[in-house]
Write a protein that holds these residues in place. Structure first.
Motif, PDB file in Angstrom:
ATOM      1  N   PHE A  97      -8.557  -6.509 -16.303  1.00  0.00           N
ATOM      2  CA  PHE A  97      -8.234  -7.224 -15.060  1.00  0.00           C
ATOM      3  C   PHE A  97      -9.178  -6.775 -13.949  1.00  0.00           C
ATOM      4  N   GLY A  98      -9.394  -5.453 -13.842  1.00  0.00           N
ATOM      5  CA  GLY A  98     -10.250  -4.904 -12.789  1.00  0.00           C
ATOM      6  C   GLY A  98     -11.706  -5.315 -12.926  1.00  0.00           C
ATOM      7  N   ALA A  99     -12.109  -5.715 -14.123  1.00  0.00           N
ATOM      8  CA  ALA A  99     -13.499  -6.132 -14.341  1.00  0.00           C
ATOM      9  C   ALA A  99     -13.710  -7.609 -13.989  1.00  0.00           C
ATOM     10  N   LEU A 100     -12.632  -8.329 -13.691  1.00  0.00           N
ATOM     11  CA  LEU A 100     -12.793  -9.745 -13.315  1.00  0.00           C
ATOM     12  C   LEU A 100     -13.497  -9.825 -11.954  1.00  0.00           C
ATOM     13  N   PRO A 101     -14.474 -10.710 -11.801  1.00  0.00           N
ATOM     14  CA  PRO A 101     -15.183 -10.784 -10.524  1.00  0.00           C
ATOM     15  C   PRO A 101     -14.272 -11.193  -9.362  1.00  0.00           C
ATOM     16  N   ASN A 102     -13.177 -11.890  -9.674  1.00  0.00           N
ATOM     17  CA  ASN A 102     -12.291 -12.371  -8.597  1.00  0.00           C
ATOM     18  C   ASN A 102     -10.982 -11.587  -8.511  1.00  0.00           C
ATOM     19  N   GLY A 105       4.669  -4.309  -5.394  1.00  0.00           N
ATOM     20  CA  GLY A 105       3.423  -5.043  -5.123  1.00  0.00           C
ATOM     21  C   GLY A 105       2.409  -4.781  -6.224  1.00  0.00           C
ATOM     22  N   LEU A 106       2.264  -3.504  -6.572  1.00  0.00           N
ATOM     23  CA  LEU A 106       1.334  -3.157  -7.666  1.00  0.00           C
ATOM     24  C   LEU A 106       1.758  -3.834  -8.972  1.00  0.00           C
ATOM     25  N   VAL A 129      -7.430   6.791 -15.905  1.00  0.00           N
ATOM     26  CA  VAL A 129      -6.218   6.670 -15.070  1.00  0.00           C
ATOM     27  C   VAL A 129      -5.241   5.766 -15.835  1.00  0.00           C
ATOM     28  N   ASN A 130      -5.362   4.445 -15.659  1.00  0.00           N
ATOM     29  CA  ASN A 130      -4.457   3.541 -16.379  1.00  0.00           C
ATOM     30  C   ASN A 130      -5.188   2.359 -17.009  1.00  0.00           C
ATOM     31  N   THR A 152      -3.788  -2.768  -2.371  1.00  0.00           N
ATOM     32  CA  THR A 152      -4.987  -3.202  -3.096  1.00  0.00           C
ATOM     33  C   THR A 152      -5.792  -1.981  -3.548  1.00  0.00           C
ATOM     34  N   GLU A 153      -5.916  -1.001  -2.675  1.00  0.00           N
ATOM     35  CA  GLU A 153      -6.679   0.203  -3.049  1.00  0.00           C
ATOM     36  C   GLU A 153      -5.935   1.004  -4.132  1.00  0.00           C
ATOM     37  N   LEU A 154      -4.603   1.010  -4.052  1.00  0.00           N
ATOM     38  CA  LEU A 154      -3.817   1.680  -5.101  1.00  0.00           C
ATOM     39  C   LEU A 154      -4.051   0.996  -6.458  1.00  0.00           C
ATOM     40  N   ILE A 155      -4.124  -0.324  -6.427  1.00  0.00           N
ATOM     41  CA  ILE A 155      -4.381  -1.086  -7.665  1.00  0.00           C
ATOM     42  C   ILE A 155      -5.787  -0.756  -8.187  1.00  0.00           C
ATOM     43  N   ALA A 156      -6.780  -0.750  -7.286  1.00  0.00           N
ATOM     44  CA  ALA A 156      -8.165  -0.461  -7.701  1.00  0.00           C
ATOM     45  C   ALA A 156      -8.256   0.924  -8.348  1.00  0.00           C
ATOM     46  N   ALA A 157      -7.415   1.842  -7.866  1.00  0.00           N
ATOM     47  CA  ALA A 157      -7.457   3.217  -8.397  1.00  0.00           C
ATOM     48  C   ALA A 157      -6.915   3.304  -9.830  1.00  0.00           C
ATOM     49  N   GLN A 158      -6.280   2.235 -10.333  1.00  0.00           N
ATOM     50  CA  GLN A 158      -5.716   2.269 -11.694  1.00  0.00           C
ATOM     51  C   GLN A 158      -6.738   1.851 -12.753  1.00  0.00           C
TER      52      GLN A 158
END
Ligand code: NAD
Length: 309
Positions: A206-211, A187-188, A251-252, A240-246
């Protein structure tokens, strides 16, 4: 233990060195002729923190292997595994333990076409490595493995396998539900690998994208529906939280996922064993997964535009 690393690229080479250093008899099996020749002639070069170490190792093409092994660790990419298993048919007739830690869903199904289920151990790993050139890997950090026998009560050697991996410093522990762990990692990867490849960005971008949450939910809600129909535990919110943690740079965040690197180097991607697997399984189970089907097509289109077979 006599161990074959079947697919001795980035990860296989890293695991092979650690297992050999712990006293096992390790053979690196790979069909990239320049890589095998470089290891045979000069040993495997490992770059870590700017320092090179050269380790003499045994390397061979699949057709040149005559040894029989106690353990075969499959470390090709998911779409290369079927061919590797065909090429090792003589070794498989000796009933070695088979360990698979490759990314993607469906690897166990591939292996079960060649190996009895009770000889297979599957897992996930957060070790990492890069193949920098023939006979050369670059490694950073540390990692761990979670693994489970596919038929736990018919795999008496599980403790021996765990001890072998841990004696080599690979930090292995038993998983209670390895299919759930495989789906969680897939999933990740089906979010970060696929979107970072399509958008040509790293994980922090990717994490900085508003959507990013909407893009993530479009993939993972379908994962959850298909997993549920297939009786596999999957929690879209936890993934989703695992993804946010990257996303944090330490981290990554600075990392470009492996699919991005495959596309950049004009190598086939593992998309059919990530979003593509869920799209196919969804179709078979009558659970629609149109976002994952579309993302699979988009990645295949990008491969085609780059002339990747
Ligand atoms: P890689 O491409 O570096 O290594 C695969 C190797 O298999 C290559 O050297 C290739 O020549 C060889 N190979 C392929 N088909 C073969 C065949 N039929 N016969 C002989 N050799 C064959 O890949 P990798 O990065 O080591 O990844 C392996 C798996 O581990 C993938 O599923 C990947 O997603 C997963 N993974 C990788 C990392 C990482 O940091 N590299 C981390 C976690 C998981």
């Amino acid at each position: 233990m006599k161990i074959a690393i079947a697919g001795a690229g980035a990860m296989g080479s890293r695991f092979g060195v650690k297992l050999q250093n712990a006293g096992n008899e390790v053979t690196l099996i790979d069909n990239w002729a320049d890589h095998v020749q470089a290891i045979q002639q000069n040993g495997l070069t490992i770059t870590q923190n700017g320092h090179d170490t050269v380790v003499p190792m045994t390397a061979a093409a699949p057709q040149d292997v005559t040894t029989h092994f106690d353990l075969i660790i499959l470390f090709t990419k998911a779409m290369q595994m079927d061919q590797m298993l065909q090429d090792l048919s003589a070794q498989l007739r000796q009933h070695p333990m088979i360990l698979v830690l490759a990314n993607g869903i469906g690897n166990v199904e591939t292996i079960e076409r060649y190996v009895p289920q009770e000889n297979i151990v599957a897992g996930t790993t957060v070790w990492s490595s890069s193949l920098t050139g023939p006979g050369h890997i670059t490694i950073t950090g540390t990692g761990s493995i979670a693994l489970q026998a596919m038929v736990p009560d018919q795999f008496p050697d599980f403790k021996r396998l765990l001890t072998t991996l841990n004696d080599a410093g690979l930090h292995a522990s038993p998983a209670d539900d390895v299919l759930a762990a495989i789906w969680k990692k897939a999933g990740l990867n089906s979010v970060l690998n696929t979107y970072c490849t399509l958008f040509d960005c790293n994980i922090a971008q990717f994490g900085a994208l508003p959507n990013w949450r909407a893009l993530t939910a479009a993939v993972l809600n379908e994962f959850q529906a298909v997993a549920s129909a297939a009786n596999v535990h999957f929690d879209a919110q936890a993934d989703t939280e695992l993804i946010a943690a990257q996303f944090a740079p330490d981290v990554n965040g600075d990392h470009y996922p492996s699919m991005h690197q495959d596309m950049a180097h004009r190598r086939p991607t593992e998309i059919d064993f990530l979003n593509g697997y869920v799209a196919r399984l969804g179709q078979a189970l009558h659970v629609p997964a149109p976002t994952n089907a579309l993302l699979t097509q988009l990645i295949h289109s990008q491969e085609a535009l780059r002339g990747i077979p």
